[in-house]
Design an enzyme around this catalytic site. Structure first.
Site, PDB file in Angstrom:
ATOM      1  N   ARG A   1     -34.205  -8.985  51.706  1.00  5.80           N
ATOM      2  CA  ARG A   1     -34.048  -7.530  51.547  1.00  5.80           C
ATOM      3  C   ARG A   1     -32.449  -7.269  52.851  1.00  5.80           C
ATOM      4  NH1 ARG A   1     -38.151  -3.007  51.692  1.00  5.80           N
ATOM      5  NH2 ARG A   1     -36.662  -1.250  53.033  1.00  5.80           N
TER       6      ARG A   1
ATOM      7  N   HIS B   1     -34.571  -2.811  42.806  1.00  5.77           N
ATOM      8  CA  HIS B   1     -35.768  -3.546  43.990  1.00  5.77           C
ATOM      9  C   HIS B   1     -37.012  -3.446  42.688  1.00  5.77           C
ATOM     10  CE1 HIS B   1     -38.284  -3.636  47.333  1.00  5.77           C
ATOM     11  NE2 HIS B   1     -38.786  -2.651  47.254  1.00  5.77           N
TER      12      HIS B   1
ATOM     13  N   GLN C   1     -41.322  -4.143  43.449  1.00  3.88           N
ATOM     14  CA  GLN C   1     -41.774  -2.639  43.579  1.00  3.88           C
ATOM     15  C   GLN C   1     -42.398  -2.266  42.194  1.00  3.88           C
ATOM     16  OE1 GLN C   1     -42.571  -0.475  46.201  1.00  3.88           O
ATOM     17  NE2 GLN C   1     -43.443   0.695  44.912  1.00  3.88           N
TER      18      GLN C   1
ATOM     19  N   ASP D   1     -38.975   9.545  45.100  1.00  4.11           N
ATOM     20  CA  ASP D   1     -38.868   8.846  45.745  1.00  4.11           C
ATOM     21  C   ASP D   1     -37.484   9.454  46.745  1.00  4.11           C
ATOM     22  OD1 ASP D   1     -37.913   6.199  47.815  1.00  4.11           O
ATOM     23  OD2 ASP D   1     -36.284   5.627  46.636  1.00  4.11           O
TER      24      ASP D   1
ATOM     25  N   CYS E   1     -42.706   5.565  46.617  1.00  2.10           N
ATOM     26  CA  CYS E   1     -42.427   3.938  46.842  1.00  2.10           C
ATOM     27  C   CYS E   1     -42.482   4.153  47.863  1.00  2.10           C
ATOM     28  CB  CYS E   1     -41.284   3.491  45.695  1.00  2.10           C
ATOM     29  SG  CYS E   1     -40.148   3.388  46.491  1.00  2.10           S
TER      30      CYS E   1
ATOM     31  N   ARG F   1     -48.635  -3.560  45.981  1.00  5.31           N
ATOM     32  CA  ARG F   1     -47.108  -3.732  46.742  1.00  5.31           C
ATOM     33  C   ARG F   1     -47.953  -5.340  46.929  1.00  5.31           C
ATOM     34  NH1 ARG F   1     -42.319  -1.975  48.145  1.00  5.31           N
ATOM     35  NH2 ARG F   1     -41.598  -4.462  48.838  1.00  5.31           N
TER      36      ARG F   1
END
Length: 304
Positions: free
Chosen positions: A105, A132, A135, A223, A263, A291
């Site tokens: 990450r 991502h 996700q 988001d 998210c 997730r």
């Protein structure tokens, strides 16, 4: 199993593989806690290199690795020699001698690509500034649970259309046969060259009109407007994106049964109204739970 060695973007899989990942995530969700739940990571160790703060990505991966029989090793960037100048290549070539897989990450996508290029074990993108992918597996799983299908649904993505989530949604929609409308102000729209490279049954359109974006949409997605690394732009971003807030008035332009996705983390009163995030249209908490199952599916399919 996936044909790809690494999972850095959804471009690493084809339409059938993406569908299989979503189906596997749902199967693993149903099997969770049962004596017969698979443990394909038994006797395997997975490193987790994080240079950005995390709640869902870290916890879901650590729990998922454990439930699949493996051991996770969290490696903050300041705990590695990377933080003192060792090269990405040297770090990758050493860690792949110890570990069976690596989750990263990070801010810069190029750094994850460089690590993967030198790694003989699978590398999973846990989030970068450009993509991502994990996700999106969870997002598609959530849509499938809610709508009973993925292909043919319409999704409106509102806010920062040049973000890692918007990029990932564009690729996912193309592969999965989704009608995606990205509603974003001029200057915050996805890269045209990136959109031109999309190939699949889905359709991606871009507009600066939030009402046009949500018209007849089955799902509305948003988001944060100010992601990590963009704090200095907060004032400008909040002002220009205000018309794209997901609120009851805007949802009135979508289908009567529209559902809302985010998210997380969410900032009530900014990109989404509190009554929407916490209301009956919201699938956000199911989405967050998924997730875990999506991560387990990626790990299962990727790490031999």
């Amino acid at each position: 199993m996936l044909k790809t060695r690494h999972f850095l973007t959804l471009r690493d899989v084809d339409s059938d593989e993406l569908a299989a990942l979503v189906n596997l995530a749902q199967t693993l969700k149903q099997q969770r806690g049962s004596p017969d739940s698979p443990r394909p990571l038994a006797n395997k160790s997975i490193g987790m290199i994080f240079s950005k703060a995390s709640t869902r990505t870290r916890v879901s991966f650590e729990v998922g690795i454990h439930e699949l029989g493996g051991q996770s090793m969290f490696l903050g960037i300041d705990q590695l020699q990377l933080g003192r100048g060792e090269t990405v290549a040297d770090t990758a070539m050493v860690l792949c001698r110890y570990l069976h897989g690596v989750v990263i990450r990070s801010h810069e996508h190029e750094g994850v690509e460089a690590f993967a290029a030198c790694s003989s074990v699978p590398v999973i993108n846990g989030l970068t500034d450009r993509y991502h992918p994990c996700q999106l597996v969870a997002d598609l799983q959530t849509i499938a649970e809610s709508a009973g299908r993925i292909a043919g649904v319409s999704v409106a993505y509102l806010g920062d259309g040049a973000s890692n989530m918007a990029n990932s949604w564009a690729v996912a929609a193309s592969l999965a046969g989704v009608d995606l409308r990205i509603g974003a102000p001029v200057g915050y729209q996805p890269d045209a060259a990136m959109l031109e490279k999309l190939a699949g049954p889905g359709r991606v359109t871009v507009t600066d009109d939030p009402v046009a974006a949500v018209a007849d949409a089955d799902f509305v997605y948003t988001d944060v407007w100010v992601s990590m690394g963009f704090e200095e732009e907060a004032g400008d971003r909040l002002a220009v994106m205000a018309p794209y807030q997901v609120n009851e008035a805007l949802l009135g332009q979508a289908t009567p049964g529209v559902k809302v996705l985010h998210c997380l983390p969410a900032y009530r009163g900014k990109e989404i109204a509190a009554e929407v995030l916490d209301g009956p249209r919201s699938l956000v908490w199911d989405q967050a739970e998924n997730r875990l199952h999506a991560q387990k599916a990626v790990l299962t399919a990727l790490i031999r």
